[in-house]
Design an enzyme around this catalytic site. Structure first.
Site, PDB file in Angstrom:
ATOM      1  N   LYS A 117      -9.423   2.312   5.048  1.00  0.00           N
ATOM      2  CA  LYS A 117      -9.103   3.670   5.531  1.00  0.00           C
ATOM      3  C   LYS A 117      -9.971   4.785   4.965  1.00  0.00           C
ATOM      4  CE  LYS A 117      -5.612   4.503   2.025  1.00  0.00           C
ATOM      5  NZ  LYS A 117      -4.318   5.038   1.679  1.00  0.00           N
ATOM      6  N   LYS A 147      -9.471   2.656  14.752  1.00  0.00           N
ATOM      7  CA  LYS A 147      -8.101   2.988  15.185  1.00  0.00           C
ATOM      8  C   LYS A 147      -8.040   3.138  16.707  1.00  0.00           C
ATOM      9  CE  LYS A 147      -6.073   3.118  11.156  1.00  0.00           C
ATOM     10  NZ  LYS A 147      -5.124   2.056  10.785  1.00  0.00           N
ATOM     11  N   ASN A 179      -9.389  12.499  -0.688  1.00  0.00           N
ATOM     12  CA  ASN A 179      -8.414  13.345  -0.001  1.00  0.00           C
ATOM     13  C   ASN A 179      -7.882  14.443  -0.919  1.00  0.00           C
ATOM     14  OD1 ASN A 179      -7.712  10.314   1.366  1.00  0.00           O
ATOM     15  ND2 ASN A 179      -8.266  12.016   2.683  1.00  0.00           N
ATOM     16  N   GLY A 218       0.829  -1.214   0.000  1.00  0.00           N
ATOM     17  CA  GLY A 218       0.000   0.000   0.000  1.00  0.00           C
ATOM     18  C   GLY A 218       0.860   1.259   0.000  1.00  0.00           C
ATOM     19  N   TYR A 258     -14.248   4.528  10.904  1.00  0.00           N
ATOM     20  CA  TYR A 258     -12.828   4.307  10.595  1.00  0.00           C
ATOM     21  C   TYR A 258     -11.968   4.754  11.787  1.00  0.00           C
ATOM     22  CZ  TYR A 258      -8.217   5.883   9.211  1.00  0.00           C
ATOM     23  OH  TYR A 258      -6.866   6.144   9.203  1.00  0.00           O
ATOM     24  N   THR A 281      -6.696  11.055  13.598  1.00  0.00           N
ATOM     25  CA  THR A 281      -8.155  11.044  13.711  1.00  0.00           C
ATOM     26  C   THR A 281      -8.598  10.673  15.140  1.00  0.00           C
ATOM     27  OG1 THR A 281     -10.154  10.343  12.534  1.00  0.00           O
ATOM     28  CG2 THR A 281      -8.553   8.641  13.001  1.00  0.00           C
ATOM     29  N   SER A 298      -3.746   7.009  13.696  1.00  0.00           N
ATOM     30  CA  SER A 298      -4.038   8.217  12.935  1.00  0.00           C
ATOM     31  C   SER A 298      -4.363   9.357  13.885  1.00  0.00           C
ATOM     32  CB  SER A 298      -5.252   7.929  12.059  1.00  0.00           C
ATOM     33  OG  SER A 298      -5.809   9.132  11.575  1.00  0.00           O
ATOM     34  N   ASN A 342      -1.256  14.088   8.009  1.00  0.00           N
ATOM     35  CA  ASN A 342      -1.762  13.879   6.639  1.00  0.00           C
ATOM     36  C   ASN A 342      -0.634  13.508   5.677  1.00  0.00           C
ATOM     37  OD1 ASN A 342      -3.869  15.417   8.064  1.00  0.00           O
ATOM     38  ND2 ASN A 342      -4.869  15.472   6.079  1.00  0.00           N
ATOM     39  N   ARG A 364     -17.332  20.345   4.296  1.00  0.00           N
ATOM     40  CA  ARG A 364     -17.620  18.905   4.279  1.00  0.00           C
ATOM     41  C   ARG A 364     -17.994  18.486   5.696  1.00  0.00           C
ATOM     42  NH1 ARG A 364     -12.805  14.981   2.298  1.00  0.00           N
ATOM     43  NH2 ARG A 364     -11.831  15.808   4.179  1.00  0.00           N
TER      44      ARG A 364
HETATM   45  N1  UFG Z   1     -10.445  19.213   1.131  1.00  0.00           N
HETATM   46  C1  UFG Z   1     -10.980  20.040   0.171  1.00  0.00           C
HETATM   47  N2  UFG Z   1     -11.384  19.487  -1.009  1.00  0.00           N
HETATM   48  C2  UFG Z   1     -11.243  18.151  -1.292  1.00  0.00           C
HETATM   49  C3  UFG Z   1     -10.687  17.314  -0.291  1.00  0.00           C
HETATM   50  C4  UFG Z   1     -10.307  17.877   0.913  1.00  0.00           C
HETATM   51  O1  UFG Z   1     -11.125  21.256   0.374  1.00  0.00           O
HETATM   52  O2  UFG Z   1     -11.638  17.721  -2.394  1.00  0.00           O
HETATM   53  C5  UFG Z   1      -9.973  19.803   2.401  1.00  0.00           C
HETATM   54  C6  UFG Z   1     -10.654  19.260   3.643  1.00  0.00           C
HETATM   55  O3  UFG Z   1     -11.832  19.989   3.911  1.00  0.00           O
HETATM   56  C7  UFG Z   1      -9.568  19.441   4.702  1.00  0.00           C
HETATM   57  C8  UFG Z   1      -8.266  19.245   3.913  1.00  0.00           C
HETATM   58  O4  UFG Z   1      -8.614  19.470   2.547  1.00  0.00           O
HETATM   59  O5  UFG Z   1      -9.589  20.756   5.196  1.00  0.00           O
HETATM   60  C9  UFG Z   1      -7.664  17.874   4.046  1.00  0.00           C
HETATM   61  O6  UFG Z   1      -8.639  16.888   3.733  1.00  0.00           O
HETATM   62  P1  UFG Z   1      -8.262  15.366   3.479  1.00  0.00           P
HETATM   63  O7  UFG Z   1      -9.501  14.637   3.096  1.00  0.00           O
HETATM   64  O8  UFG Z   1      -7.097  15.264   2.552  1.00  0.00           O
HETATM   65  O9  UFG Z   1      -7.714  14.875   4.903  1.00  0.00           O
HETATM   66  P2  UFG Z   1      -8.448  14.870   6.331  1.00  0.00           P
HETATM   67  O10 UFG Z   1      -7.635  15.763   7.204  1.00  0.00           O
HETATM   68  O11 UFG Z   1      -9.882  15.123   6.244  1.00  0.00           O
HETATM   69  O12 UFG Z   1      -8.315  13.347   6.756  1.00  0.00           O
HETATM   70  C10 UFG Z   1      -7.077  12.691   6.729  1.00  0.00           C
HETATM   71  C11 UFG Z   1      -7.273  11.234   6.360  1.00  0.00           C
HETATM   72  C12 UFG Z   1      -7.976  10.482   7.442  1.00  0.00           C
HETATM   73  C13 UFG Z   1      -7.306  10.689   8.742  1.00  0.00           C
HETATM   74  C14 UFG Z   1      -7.139  12.158   9.045  1.00  0.00           C
HETATM   75  C15 UFG Z   1      -6.275  12.304  10.263  1.00  0.00           C
HETATM   76  O13 UFG Z   1      -8.036  11.128   5.190  1.00  0.00           O
HETATM   77  O14 UFG Z   1      -7.890   9.100   7.125  1.00  0.00           O
HETATM   78  O15 UFG Z   1      -6.475  12.813   7.974  1.00  0.00           O
HETATM   79  O16 UFG Z   1      -6.373  13.554  10.791  1.00  0.00           O
HETATM   80  F1  UFG Z   1      -8.031  10.128   9.717  1.00  0.00           F
END
Ligand code: UFG
Length: 334
Positions: free
Chosen positions: A84, A152, A198, A10, A148, A126, A124, A178, A291
């Site tokens: 995940k 964890k 993401n 992975g 999810y 999270t 994580s 991240n 979101r």
């Molecule tokens: N975002 C956007 N547009 C997108 C995707 C994300 O604006 O299309 C923003 C989100 O709102 C957030 C930031 O980009 O502010 C990061 O978002 P991600 O989805 O990349 O990451 P997250 O912080 O939401 O979540 C990630 C992992 C999880 C983990 C978490 C740990 O996806 O598995 O970090 O804090 F649990």
């Protein structure tokens, strides 16, 4: 030293295998290929000139895991395998609880049978839920907002109990912030199937014009430009953190928890602008609603990992943006 890496093909697992192989560990990978590709094995060999031992098996299958332990003297386990996707975990919670918990329980049982005492677990950030203050320290209260994240946290609790009951065990729990970026070679990286959830995987697909426009989820957060702030860490730095954890696990008993982050938060717009600058390409975006479940800001206090593991992230946000794009253009025709 023989290290069993579950989910070793992975995204984070494969980068960790590169570091392990380069540091002359013997690596045994198990992976069920549910979210990875067998081609990664050749790529590991291309990068390191070594071929790790590979078993296509599921970490939940006790008989098969026992076979791996029977055929190899395993000294330590790094457990990456797991589902995940946050959104999918909300619609299919049982799948997440069954898989993520079962694989961990199976590994711990088989480790006990074969007197293997060192375990490094992929957790994580999270597990911190909505942190009450920043930066986040390891002793902050824990809570989760989706199944999810709950898997964890449940696994962390199981590990704490198992550690209490067995004084021979050394368990290191790594809480990732991240992870983005890719291996410099362009051979390893993150290429999720379907529409990415993401941020960085989405940005690269917009840059390559596979997707039209990035939706920025909210610009009314309590952050410097109103968009969400996260602690992005280069996957190669993260991989190196696992070697530090492994070293630590061989000279202590008990359980310890470490944040793996850089300690610096960047907003969504910081990431977009940096990506555009270093790759000299436009990433069209529009602001849309928040979101559900997202928090304003999340970044680590990385002091404990630095003091106790000697771990410090070295690559910066420009490296992360450059390497993520390099990987996708080299693998675009897939
Ligand atoms: N975002 C956007 N547009 C997108 C995707 C994300 O604006 O299309 C923003 C989100 O709102 C957030 C930031 O980009 O502010 C990061 O978002 P991600 O989805 O990349 O990451 P997250 O912080 O939401 O979540 C990630 C992992 C999880 C983990 C978490 C740990 O996806 O598995 O970090 O804090 F649990």
């Amino acid at each position: 030293m023989n290290v069993l890496v579950t989910g070793g093909l992975g995204f984070i697992g494969s980068h960790t295998c590169v570091e392990l192989l380069n540091a002359n560990y013997d690596v045994v990978i198990i992976d069920n290929l549910s979210n990875s590709s067998i081609d990664v094995l050749e790529k590991l060999e291309k990068i390191t000139s070594k071929r790790p031992k590979f078993y296509e098996i599921d970490a939940c299958n006790k008989e098969q895991v026992e076979k791996v332990f029977k055929e190899n003297k395993i000294d330590a386990v790094i457990h990456f395998a797991g589902y995940k996707a946050v959104g999918e975990s909300v619609s299919e919670p049982l799948k997440y609880y069954r898989n993520n918990l079962d694989s961990t329980l199976t590994l711990l049982e088989v480790m006990k049978e074969y007197s293997c005492h060192n375990f490094v677990f992929s957790s994580s950030a999270t597990v911190y839920g909505s942190p009450k203050e920043l930066p986040i320290k390891e002793d902050f209260p824990l809570s989760t907002t989706n199944p999810y994240g709950t898997t964890k946290l449940m696994i962390e609790r199981i590990l704490a109990d198992v550690s209490k009951a067995d004084n021979d065990l050394s368990i290191i729990v790594l809480r990732y912030f991240n992870p983005i970026g890719a291996h410099k070679s362009g051979l390893l990286g993150e290429n999720p199937k379907g529409i990415p959830n993401n941020l960085m995987p989405y940005i690269v697909r917009v840059a390559t014009k596979e997707l039209e426009i990035l939706s920025v989820f909210g610009n009314d957060y309590n952050t410097k430009d109103g968009t969400g702030v996260r602690d992005y860490i280069h996957v190669v730095d993260l991989a190196k953190g696992h070697l530090k954890a492994l070293e630590k696990s061989t000279n202590f008993k008990g359980i310890e928890y470490y944040n793996l982050g850089t300690g610096t938060g960047y907003s969504v717009l910081d990431l977009v602008k940096t990506f555009e600058k270093v790759n000299n390409i436009k990433v069209p975006y529009k602001i849309v609603d928040r979101r559900p479940g997202d928090i304003d800001a999340c970044y680590a206090d990385p002091t404990k990992a630095y003091k106790e593991l000697g771990f410090k992230a070295e690559l910066d946000i420009e490296d992360m943006c450059r390497d993520s794009y390099n990987f996708i253009i080299k693998n675009k025709s897939n």
